[in-house]
Design a protein around this motif. Structure first.
Motif, PDB file in Angstrom:
ATOM      1  N   GLY A   8       0.917  -1.244  -0.184  1.00  0.00           N
ATOM      2  CA  GLY A   8       0.057  -0.081  -0.102  1.00  0.00           C
ATOM      3  C   GLY A   8       0.677   1.183   0.068  1.00  0.00           C
ATOM      4  N   SER A  37      -1.261  -4.360  -3.352  1.00  0.00           N
ATOM      5  CA  SER A  37      -2.006  -4.071  -2.205  1.00  0.00           C
ATOM      6  C   SER A  37      -2.986  -2.876  -2.566  1.00  0.00           C
ATOM      7  N   ALA A  38      -4.022  -2.719  -1.699  1.00  0.00           N
ATOM      8  CA  ALA A  38      -4.853  -1.568  -1.741  1.00  0.00           C
ATOM      9  C   ALA A  38      -3.976  -0.230  -1.480  1.00  0.00           C
ATOM     10  N   THR A  43      -7.460   0.246   3.229  1.00  0.00           N
ATOM     11  CA  THR A  43      -8.212  -1.061   3.747  1.00  0.00           C
ATOM     12  C   THR A  43      -8.663  -0.624   5.148  1.00  0.00           C
TER      13      THR A  43
END
Ligand code: ASP
Ligand code: MG
Length: 427
Positions: A8, A37-38, A43
């Motif tokens: 992230g 990832s986000a 998240t």
């Protein structure tokens, strides 16, 4: 095949996404699997959206709109020409339809919550929180393709097959191997953290699970290596926020990395290392800011390189001394009873030591169950409690630096084995 994972922090803004292009141009991008990832703290934001939704607080819809704005902002910034992204590339990115794709995912997220009927929180969590990775991978893939880095966007839910333990799903290895073998094309990009169950519902592998996704893919594809790109130069021998003069660990045996994680170092989760160790796939940890630097490699080797002490500190632990009331010995029966209570209260034990009549333990109270534990133990034992203690662990202890830890603070317990020194001090 090589597997890269971008977390992230590495894709938290437009510059981060541009830097992924930079890294791939330097390292090459043939036969590559990229796990993303986000973006940034997405998240956490999705967790907050869900929390408000659960409380019937309609402001969750505003938070979804904010999430949309933040991602749209990144897309708009990515449409700017920069030193190493030219006009053609920007034009292709614009024409990829990414803005509408983002809108579509945001609508799907709203729909998921508006239509929801389930009371199963963990199930709903996975259906909702997974949208962070879906958005980030769509943006990064569109941008890479526009920049002449051809990657196929793959839905990780079609690759990673799991059981139905939502929020902490277990991988079904055989099925996963079969689906992953079907990936065609030379390079692909997919989401970390998410998978799906037999019914096609989304599952997640636990917070920070994207490293694990990279390891699963590497295992199933017999990859030659995994690289985790971070904002630090690699794995250091101590947390630089706590210790001065940290040193980069160049080579770390798998077992040593697992030991370090066990003592609380935020290296790489043992769950990620296990599949890699089984197939002897090396794991590189490198800086996305200096992609040419070697960073750290976790691999089959006999010793740590350089062979220096590693310092790990865990704070905010609780120190308990459990003693028998009548000076009788603390025996196997008592110890098993004490452990039963510890496990009921989901305490993580950091250190333990027993004498004839007492048993000392340092625990982490992750679920705020200390009072439950104490009342259970105090039915049969005298228990003394010291809250707010720090546990220092020194692997490959050579006598240095410990004095500074001990001088500054009140030492409650010290324990030494051949490799490791542990000291519990009042914070
Ligand atoms: N986005 C997920 C999380 O923040 C997974 C990950 O980043 O590894 O926990
Ligand atoms: Mg994340």
């Amino acid at each position: 095949m090589r597997i890269f994972k971008f977390g992230g922090a590495s894709v938290k803004d437009a510059n981060g996404v541009r830097n992924v292009v930079n890294v791939l141009r330097i390292t090459g991008f043939r036969d590559l699997g990229v796990v993303v990832s986000a973006m940034g703290k997405t998240t956490n934001a999705l967790e907050e959206i869900l929390a408000r939704y659960q409380k019937n607080d309609n402001s969750y819809l505003k938070l979804i709109d904010k999430l949309y704005e933040q991602h749209n902002e990144i897309i708009v910034e990515l449409e700017e020409v920069t030193d190493f992204i030219n006009e053609d590339e920007v034009l292709r990115f614009r024409e990829s339809g990414i803005k509408n794709i983002l809108k579509g995912i945001i609508e799907a997220l709203k729909g998921e919550l508006l239509r929801n009927k389930t009371k199963n929180y963990s199930f709903l969590y996975d259906q909702v929180v997974s949208h962070g990775e879906l958005i980030s991978t769509k943006i990064v893939a569109a941008f890479l393709n526009a920049c002449n880095i051809p990657v196929q966007w793959v839905d990780a839910r079609e690759l990673i097959k799991t059981d139905t333990k939502y929020r902490d799903a277990g991988v079904q290895w055989q099925e996963t191997e079969n689906t992953i073998k079907n990936i065609s094309g030379s390079s692909f990009l997919t989401q970390g953290f998410i998978g799906s169950d037999d019914n096609g519902f989304t599952t997640t592998l636990g917070r920070e699970g994207s490293d694990y996704t990279a390891a699963i893919l590497a295992y199933c594809l017999d990859a030659e290596s995994v690289t985790i790109w971070k904002d630090v130069p690699g794995v250091l021998n101590a947390d630089p926020r706590v210790f001065q003069d940290t040193v980069l660990l160049e080579k770390i045996p798998y077992n040593e990395a697992i030991e370090l994680a066990f003592y609380g170092a935020s290296v790489i989760h043992p769950k990620t290392l296990q599949p890699l160790q089984r197939k002897s796939i090396p794991l590189h940890v490198k800086s996305f800011l200096n992609p040419k630097e070697n960073g750290s490699t976790i691999t089959h080797s006999n010793t740590l390189l350089p062979e220096i002490p590693c310092y790990i500190v865990r704070k905010n632990l609780i120190f308990l001394r459990v003693s028998s009331r009548d000076f009788s010995f603390i025996g196997e029966g008592n110890i098993s009873e004490i452990f039963h209570e510890l496990s009921e209260a989901k305490m993580q034990v950091g250190l333990l030591q027993n004498s004839a009549i007492s048993f000392s333990i340092c625990v982490e109270d992750k679920y705020s169950l200390i009072n439950v534990l104490l009342s259970r133990l105090q039915e049969r034992y005298d228990v003394s409690v010291v809250k707010n203690v720090a546990l220092y662990t020194i692997r490959h202890y050579n006598g240095e630096k410990v004095s500074s830890i001990e001088n500054e603070q009140q030492v409650l317990l010290k324990q030494r084995t051949q490799e490791t020194l542990q000291v519990v001090v009042k914070q």
